[in-house]
Scaffold this motif. Structure first.
Motif, short mmCIF file in Angstrom:
data_model
loop_
_atom_site.label_atom_id
_atom_site.label_comp_id
_atom_site.label_asym_id
_atom_site.label_seq_id
_atom_site.Cartn_x
_atom_site.Cartn_y
_atom_site.Cartn_z
N LYS A 212 0.84 -1.20 0.00
CA LYS A 212 0.00 0.00 0.00
C LYS A 212 0.88 1.25 0.00
O LYS A 212 2.01 1.23 0.50
CB LYS A 212 -0.92 0.02 1.23
CG LYS A 212 -1.94 -1.11 1.23
CD LYS A 212 -2.88 -1.00 2.41
CE LYS A 212 -3.90 -2.14 2.38
NZ LYS A 212 -4.81 -2.01 1.22
N PRO A 213 0.37 2.35 -0.54
CA PRO A 213 1.11 3.62 -0.46
C PRO A 213 1.35 3.98 1.00
O PRO A 213 0.40 3.94 1.81
CB PRO A 213 0.18 4.63 -1.14
CG PRO A 213 -0.73 3.79 -1.99
CD PRO A 213 -0.90 2.49 -1.27
N THR A 214 2.58 4.29 1.35
CA THR A 214 2.93 4.47 2.75
C THR A 214 3.76 5.73 2.96
O THR A 214 4.68 6.01 2.20
CB THR A 214 3.72 3.25 3.27
OG1 THR A 214 2.94 2.07 3.09
CG2 THR A 214 4.06 3.40 4.74
N VAL A 215 3.43 6.47 4.02
CA VAL A 215 4.25 7.58 4.49
C VAL A 215 4.84 7.14 5.83
O VAL A 215 4.11 6.75 6.74
CB VAL A 215 3.42 8.86 4.66
CG1 VAL A 215 4.24 9.94 5.35
CG2 VAL A 215 2.94 9.36 3.30
N ASP A 216 6.16 7.20 5.96
CA ASP A 216 6.86 6.69 7.13
C ASP A 216 7.67 7.82 7.75
O ASP A 216 8.66 8.27 7.17
CB ASP A 216 7.78 5.54 6.70
CG ASP A 216 8.20 4.67 7.87
OD1 ASP A 216 8.16 5.15 9.02
OD2 ASP A 216 8.58 3.51 7.64
#
Length: 748
Positions: free
Chosen positions: A325-329
């Motif tokens: 999934k598109p992820t911001v970390d």
């Protein structure tokens, strides 16, 4: 349990001008009430937590906190600073300071109270009321939830909910179904009610997560039945025209928040993200992985999510659930300070088709670095990821090689393969067996180093090209330098591939086929054709330089390595020196200089814990009762070459312990080199003394450094001023007494 905060724990005119002074002033109030038993020990724990990450928050809030063995019960102290105190927030100093003290073994109920406060700090009416009140009792009542700020619903700090969010969700959903089920007032209305209830801090964080997940599931069911506007029935015209919609429905985000102590920032980030999600018109459900444990998000909720936000400073547990999934970390403070930006960023990544491949649930480096983090910091984290995975191979392989030499003699490296010749009754055969097993383990060092550097940069997809590059480095004699470079190249290549927009049908095979294939080919080409030979030449030059060290140069190198080993006691600088030493002996026939370096490094690393153990024995009154107990364990840890045994002492008194340890370590390292002591094993402490060349002089070098460090620590601690102490009767007079110059006698 008594109230967690009372008027005696409130200072509406906090005069401290530094965060350390603010923590001390508020902690003295805790000591006066008997909530903290050891002021200096508690402040050391607060400082250690502050060193991990600044606790200042945007909006003028400072929230120093820790879990400590010196805390008797969960306690809050509140201070209001007219001038403001710098707690490291981007928008300036803090005028509201909350010192949170949790016992080391705090249970779920205690941590729920603390997390409730953390969520309330995101409420502007709550903070405005604290800024405007002139009465300490009123401020304490506001914080406890006994008094409600204007235009803000009360959020009581209690652990006895009448109905859990999950239960309310079920009840609401049932009522909705009974009322007709198919309309927005039915299932969708129940979901909305559950969503609102899931924000209540009257329940535990785990229950809140469960309630939020159930609410999201209820909303999903409502959409599928056409009950909620924006569902699959097409009730909402316009499809993507809405700011928060995706294919005719709200954009769905799941988030995970966590911080090192799991007390404050975890829940503040969750609250900020949930608020920003409501404002943006997206569905956002948060899983808080705090100290009280966590309840996993419903797998259906995760599967239905369009994007993921990780706001964390410790590894995300079960991270592979969110793969693909598109992820911001980012770090947890980013979740608190800029939640709307994170939501926008994850939506942009989803629009571009960017996805992540997932990762193992526990790694030393879970992300490439939060926003604003410098490249140097990121590089250090990446390298330490590789080193941390390599060290067990070094220890196991090195000790096996050393045992092989001890049993079979120095000619054991010339023994035939035990596959062809092994005699059960001959010591030489057993020596050859251990030596050859150790040699196999050592062959993994460079590939593991490279593979896990790439892993630290790009998660699991970096493993294959990293291992391939490391194996090539070993084949072309590029050694550890080649492994470092191969790991960095592999991670960079994978990160580059992951930024490319991939068509949806291909995304499923990206982490299994496409990324390993392309990245391995690129890394192999670069290592074999472009940069392999120059690195191999540099490695040979370094080896020749080490072999040529004699006399003064060798002694200076030993002193430098000793300083590095004792600087951060198992931290990055310590690991650099240790890796430098183990790199030299990670071959079948290490040079004499390489074995001298290994001996110096291990000797210096034993000094700090042994010195602290000796100091607590000869001058125990200079140390707290807890430190004296730690000193007993430090004997064993130091003898075993575990430098981390001195960390409790360094955290409590870094300005005295660390310089003293560095001086003693430098003396030991220099003497070890001067005496010509050698060591083939990379670990073991005094337990591998029989494998050391010149063992008697080697032990003298260690003893000299331990004595010097002990003498310096005792001298420096004897010169310090005694700290103020609360009255023995536990009255509230301690802060005033401290202000009038009352001092604490030295501990007996």
């Amino acid at each position: 349990m008594s109230d967690m905060i009372t008027a005696d724990l409130v200072d509406l005119d906090l005069s401290a001008d530094t965060k350390e002074a603010a923590a001390r002033a508020l902690a003295q109030r805790m000591v006066a009430l008997g909530r903290v038993t050891d002021l200096e020990g508690f402040l050391a724990d607060v400082a250690a937590r502050e060193a991990q990450m600044p606790t200042g928050l945007d909006g003028g809030i400072g929230i120093p906190h820790c879990r400590s063995a010196h805390v008797t019960e969960p306690t809050l102290a509140f201070g209001r600073s007219p001038a403001g105190i710098d707690f490291g927030a981007a928008d300036g100093p803090a005028d509201l300071v909350f010192l949170i003290a949790a016992p080391a073994g705090a249970d779920d109920a205690h941590l729920t109270i603390l997390s409730a406060l953390a969520r309330r700090l995101m409420n502007s009416e709550f903070t405005d009321a604290l800024r405007s009140t002139d009465d300490a009792a009123t401020a304490a009542a506001l914080i406890r939830g006994d008094q409600t700020p204007a235009a803000s619903p009360a959020t009581a700090l209690t652990t006895t909910p009448t109905t859990t969010p999950a239960a309310k969700t079920v009840e609401g959903a049932g009522a909705g179904a009974a009322d007709g089920g198919a309309g927005p007032e039915g299932a969708a209305g129940a979901a909305g009610t559950a969503a609102g209830d899931s924000q209540s801090t009257a329940a535990t964080p785990a229950a809140a997560s469960a309630g939020a997940a159930a609410a999201s599931t209820a909303r999903a069911s409502a959409r599928e039945s056409g009950a909620e506007p924006g569902g699959d029935s097409g009730a909402e015209p316009g499809g993507d025209s809405g700011a928060g919609t995706t294919a005719g429905r709200p954009f769905r985000i799941v988030a995970v928040t966590s911080c090192p102590t799991g007390i404050a920032h975890t829940y503040m980030a969750a609250e900020a993200l949930e608020n920003a999600g409501r404002e943006a018109g997206v569905e956002l459900v948060v899983e808080t992985q705090g100290s009280a444990g966590f309840t996993r998000l419903d797998p259906q909720v995760v599967a239905a999510a369009d994007g993921v936000i990780f706001a964390h400073d410790v590894p995300v547990r079960d991270k592979d659930r969110f793969a693909g999934k598109p992820t911001v970390d980012v770090g947890v403070k980013a979740g608190i300070n800029r939640p709307a930006e994170l939501i926008g960023e994850v939506r942009e990544r989803a629009a571009r088709g960017e996805v992540t491949a997932g990762s193992a649930p526990s790694t030393p480096v879970e992300r490439a670095g939060e926003a604003g983090e410098g490249y140097g910091t990121k590089l250090r984290k990446w390298l330490m990821s590789g080193v941390s995975y390599m060290v067990p191979f070094v220890a196991a392989g090195g000790l096996l090689l050393a045992i092989g030499f001890a049993i079979g003699g120095w000619q054991v490296n010339k023994a035939p393969s035990v596959m062809d010749h092994f005699m059960w009754t001959q010591a030489d055969s057993w020596g050859a067996l251990f030596f050859q097993i150790g040699g196999v383990a050592f062959k993994f060092l460079v590939p593991v180093l490279a593979g896990y550097i790439a892993y630290g940069m790009a998660d699991r997809p970096g493993l294959v090209p990293g291992f391939v590059g490391g194996a090539i480095a070993l084949d072309i004699n590029a050694g550890f330098l080649g492994g470092l470079v191969a790991g960095l190249i592999a991670g960079a290549v994978v990160m580059g591939i992951q930024k490319v927009r991939i068509p949806a049908p291909v995304r499923g095979i990206m982490p299994v086929v496409v990324i390993p294939l392309i990245s391995s080919a690129v890394v192999g080409f670069l290592m074999l054709v472009v940069i392999g030979k120059p690195i191999a030449s540099a490695q040979k030059g370094l080896t020749d330089w080490l072999n040529g060290l004699t006399g003064t140069n060798a002694v200076l190198l030993g002193a430098l390595l000793g300083l590095m080993m004792c600087f951060d006691l198992g931290g990055p600088v310590n690991k650099v020196a240790y890796t430098f030493a183990t790199a030299g002996i990670a071959v079948s026939n290490p040079s004499d200089s390489a074995m001298k370096i290994m001996a110096a490094v291990m000797a210096a690393g034993m000094v700090p814990p042994l010195a602290m153990a000796l100091a607590t024995t000869v001058r125990g009154r200079l140390f707290t009762a807890t430190e004296r107990e730690n000193g007993k364990a430090a004997w064993v840890l130091g003898a075993s070459f575990i430098s981390e045994g001195a960390i409790p002492f360094a955290a409590a008194d870094p300005l005295r312990v660390i310089p003293s340890s560095m001086i003693g370590g430098a003396i030991t390292g220099a003497l070890s080199m001067a005496f010509g002591a050698t060591l083939r094993a990379p670990h073991g402490g005094i337990f591998v003394v029989p494998l050391i060349g010149n063992p008697f002089l080697y032990l003298i070098a260690i003893a000299a450094g331990v004595c010097v460090t002990t003498a310096l620590v005792v001298l420096l601690k004897s010169l310090r001023k005694p700290a103020p102490q609360a009255p023995a009767d536990g009255s509230t007079a301690a802060p005033e007494a401290a202000a009038n110059g009352t001092k604490e006698p030295v501990a007996a």
